[in-house]
Design a protein around this motif. Structure first.
Motif, PDB file in Angstrom:
ATOM      1  N   GLN A   1       0.583  -1.402   0.178  1.00 38.82           N
ATOM      2  CA  GLN A   1      -0.011  -0.039  -0.105  1.00 38.82           C
ATOM      3  C   GLN A   1       0.744   1.481   0.042  1.00 38.82           C
ATOM      4  N   SER A   2       2.173   1.087   0.489  1.00 36.11           N
ATOM      5  CA  SER A   2       2.925   2.282   0.617  1.00 36.11           C
ATOM      6  C   SER A   2       3.295   2.997  -0.724  1.00 36.11           C
TER       7      SER A   2
ATOM      8  N   THR B 247      -9.547   0.973  14.434  1.00 33.57           N
ATOM      9  CA  THR B 247      -9.656   0.610  12.959  1.00 33.57           C
ATOM     10  C   THR B 247      -8.263   0.045  12.568  1.00 33.57           C
ATOM     11  N   CYS B 248      -8.111  -0.593  11.608  1.00 35.69           N
ATOM     12  CA  CYS B 248      -6.867  -1.461  11.179  1.00 35.69           C
ATOM     13  C   CYS B 248      -5.970  -0.267  10.448  1.00 35.69           C
ATOM     14  N   PRO B 249      -4.590  -0.946  10.479  1.00 31.90           N
ATOM     15  CA  PRO B 249      -3.477  -0.142  10.245  1.00 31.90           C
ATOM     16  C   PRO B 249      -3.536  -0.422   8.422  1.00 31.90           C
ATOM     17  N   SER B 250      -2.766   0.447   8.013  1.00 30.16           N
ATOM     18  CA  SER B 250      -2.298   0.171   6.328  1.00 30.16           C
ATOM     19  C   SER B 250      -1.005  -0.374   6.401  1.00 30.16           C
ATOM     20  N   SER B 251      -0.848  -1.741   5.685  1.00 35.77           N
ATOM     21  CA  SER B 251       0.504  -2.544   5.824  1.00 35.77           C
ATOM     22  C   SER B 251       0.790  -2.816   4.671  1.00 35.77           C
ATOM     23  N   ASP B 252       2.146  -2.899   4.430  1.00 34.02           N
ATOM     24  CA  ASP B 252       2.640  -3.788   3.370  1.00 34.02           C
ATOM     25  C   ASP B 252       3.146  -5.151   3.738  1.00 34.02           C
ATOM     26  N   GLY B 253       2.967  -6.158   2.822  1.00 31.71           N
ATOM     27  CA  GLY B 253       3.284  -7.498   3.316  1.00 31.71           C
ATOM     28  C   GLY B 253       2.816  -8.497   2.483  1.00 31.71           C
ATOM     29  N   ALA B 254       3.067  -9.846   2.741  1.00 29.07           N
ATOM     30  CA  ALA B 254       2.668 -10.784   1.700  1.00 29.07           C
ATOM     31  C   ALA B 254       2.433 -12.181   2.640  1.00 29.07           C
ATOM     32  N   CYS B 255       1.855 -12.997   1.960  1.00 29.34           N
ATOM     33  CA  CYS B 255       1.459 -14.342   2.806  1.00 29.34           C
ATOM     34  C   CYS B 255       1.390 -15.428   1.564  1.00 29.34           C
ATOM     35  N   ALA B 256       1.876 -16.697   1.983  1.00 32.32           N
ATOM     36  CA  ALA B 256       1.873 -17.586   0.974  1.00 32.32           C
ATOM     37  C   ALA B 256       1.507 -19.026   1.622  1.00 32.32           C
TER      38      ALA B 256
ATOM     39  N   ASN C 205      -2.577  -5.417   8.276  1.00 33.25           N
ATOM     40  CA  ASN C 205      -3.579  -4.979   7.073  1.00 33.25           C
ATOM     41  C   ASN C 205      -2.806  -5.035   5.807  1.00 33.25           C
ATOM     42  N   PRO C 206      -2.263  -5.830   5.397  1.00 29.47           N
ATOM     43  CA  PRO C 206      -1.929  -5.438   3.806  1.00 29.47           C
ATOM     44  C   PRO C 206      -3.141  -6.190   3.038  1.00 29.47           C
ATOM     45  N   ILE C 207      -3.943  -5.374   2.538  1.00 28.17           N
ATOM     46  CA  ILE C 207      -5.284  -5.774   2.271  1.00 28.17           C
ATOM     47  C   ILE C 207      -5.293  -6.864   1.382  1.00 28.17           C
ATOM     48  N   GLY C 208      -4.764  -7.121   0.241  1.00 22.40           N
ATOM     49  CA  GLY C 208      -4.647  -8.164  -0.479  1.00 22.40           C
ATOM     50  C   GLY C 208      -4.286  -9.440  -0.035  1.00 22.40           C
ATOM     51  N   ALA C 209      -3.508  -9.439   0.935  1.00 21.24           N
ATOM     52  CA  ALA C 209      -3.172 -10.636   1.600  1.00 21.24           C
ATOM     53  C   ALA C 209      -3.964 -10.977   2.899  1.00 21.24           C
ATOM     54  N   SER C 210      -4.692 -10.016   3.653  1.00 25.81           N
ATOM     55  CA  SER C 210      -5.358 -10.226   4.667  1.00 25.81           C
ATOM     56  C   SER C 210      -6.026 -11.256   4.899  1.00 25.81           C
ATOM     57  N   GLY C 211      -6.796 -11.644   3.769  1.00 27.33           N
ATOM     58  CA  GLY C 211      -7.893 -13.107   3.958  1.00 27.33           C
ATOM     59  C   GLY C 211      -6.697 -14.331   3.884  1.00 27.33           C
TER      60      GLY C 211
END
Length: 401
Positions: free
Chosen positions: A127-128, A216-225, A345-351
């Motif tokens: 998100q950054s 409220t949630c933060p805005s995060s950078d990150g990934a999950c696999a 909360n890296p939105i695309g990865a949060s789920g």
């Protein structure tokens, strides 16, 4: 090293299991790595956890939030090498904020169908490099613009829930305190606030009535696999004396963004998806049969709302269950032992994080936030205007239904 077998047999639906998970550390800005480098961190950790190499991965399924959230259109096309997708099937999934979980469901289906033996699923957000508030506020054809981002859109849903249920004002603060303290035990979590209190949350700035800054949630950078494999692949892991997370059931449902009489506090798609999930998993009483739940809670008030929507408690009872401490570690059914979306909360990865964390619980790999005796766990995500839902049940025992 496990031998490669790109195709499963054609004997119908097969069992699938999570073989390994990998996450990055979640922070506000990952200026130290490119998007590709960040994603590769999660992939490498998941493959190491699953004890597999690239020859063992038959396909890659990726998911991320809308491209405007990152300011990069279809970045996966330029990152096929980093994703390990060169010469292999690469599929992208998109269901708004629920995409991480939907990606896990699609990867699972490729294994259960017998098409592939092992599939790598990865989701991310950086998100950054863009502005999610701006991206959420752009005009959409045939729809009134919100102009207030996610918080402004969902605040009326929360007010509707409070009005209908009679919940007192402090329930959102209770959830925020629980999740942020849980995040303090999770090495990957973005926000770690061991000293947070109900009083400090209630005193934080009101952003979108009734949602406060600390709710409220933060805005995060990150990934999950995650690496998902069929029964033969799972047996190879088990033969090494390590656990897998058997996937007992998955479900996805959608509904329109807006229509007359829509129940935004208890969406139909969420009710339908959870009912289908419990039936497919052979669960008759989720509250007593689920040991830990990873529920998508970007604003603290969504915990009691989703407890009702998902069938854990009756309508109007969610806030009471939360207030009684039953969703805390040591409670009747811990919710978001990882700290949840309120902590990272890296939105695309949060789920997908919800999926990975639920799998880690039943594989007994959750570290300091491990729930004792967790044998069956739930992962969940929602997206859009509470209109896309994806969820699964994983367990330490091989499914029999």
């Amino acid at each position: 090293m496990a031998s490669n077998n790109s195709r499963g047999s054609a004997r119908g639906k097969q069992l699938a299991a999570v073989l390994g998970t990998g996450q990055t550390y979640y922070v506000a800005k990952r200026h130290d790595v490119t998007m590709a480098g960040m994603i590769r961190e999660a992939i490498d950790r998941a493959m190491a956890d699953a004890h597999v190499g690239w020859d063992d991965i038959d396909a890659i399924v990726i998911g991320k939030a809308p491209d405007l959230f990152e300011g990069s259109m279809m970045p996966e096309l330029a990152m096929s090498d980093a994703l390990g997708a060169n010469g292999k099937p690469l599929l992208r999934v998109h269901t708004a904020g629920s995409v991480g979980a939907s990606t896990g469901n699609v990867a699972t289906s490729l294994v259960q169908s017998g098409v592939h033996k092992r599939v790598l699923a990865v989701s991310w957000e950086k998100q950054s490099e863009s502005n999610a508030m701006w991206a959420l506020s752009t005009p959409v054809p045939f729809t009134m613009p919100v102009g207030a981002g996610a918080g402004g859109f969902f605040a009326p849903h929360v007010r509707s829930y409070i009005r209908r249920s009679g919940a007192p004002d402090h329930i959102g603060a209770l959830v925020a305190v629980k999740d942020r303290r849980n995040g303090g035990m999770n090495p990957y979590a973005h926000l770690k606030q061991a000293d947070i209190t109900v009083e400090s949350v209630m005193e934080s700035q009101m952003l979108w009535d009734p949602i406060r800054f600390d709710e409220t949630c933060p805005s995060s950078d990150g990934a999950c696999a995650i690496v998902i494999g069929n029964e033969d692949a799972a047996k190879e892991v088990l033969s090494e004396g390590r656990k897998v997370a058997w996937i007992h059931a998955t479900a996805m449902r959608t509904e329109p963004l807006s229509y007359a009489g829509r129940n935004v506090a208890n969406p139909q798609a969420g009710r339908d998806a959870s009912a289908a999930l419990w039936k497919a998993a052979g669960i008759t009483d989720p509250l007593t049969e689920i040991d830990e739940a990873e529920i998508y809670v970007p604003f603290s008030w969504f915990e009691p709302m989703w407890l009702e929507n998902l069938g854990f408690v009756a309508e109007g009872e969610g806030w009471k269950f939360t207030e009684a401490g039953e969703t805390a570690l040591g409670g009747r059914m811990p919710v978001n032992a990882s700290g949840g979306v309120l902590s990272s909360n890296p939105i695309g990865a949060s789920g997908m994080i919800r999926y990975a964390e639920s799998a880690m619980q039943v594989m007994e790999r959750a570290g300091d936030h491990q729930v004792d005796g967790a044998r069956k766990a739930f992962g969940h995500a929602y997206g859009g205007g509470s209109q896309y839902f994806a969820m699964w049940v994983v367990g330490s025992d091989r499914p029999t239904n």
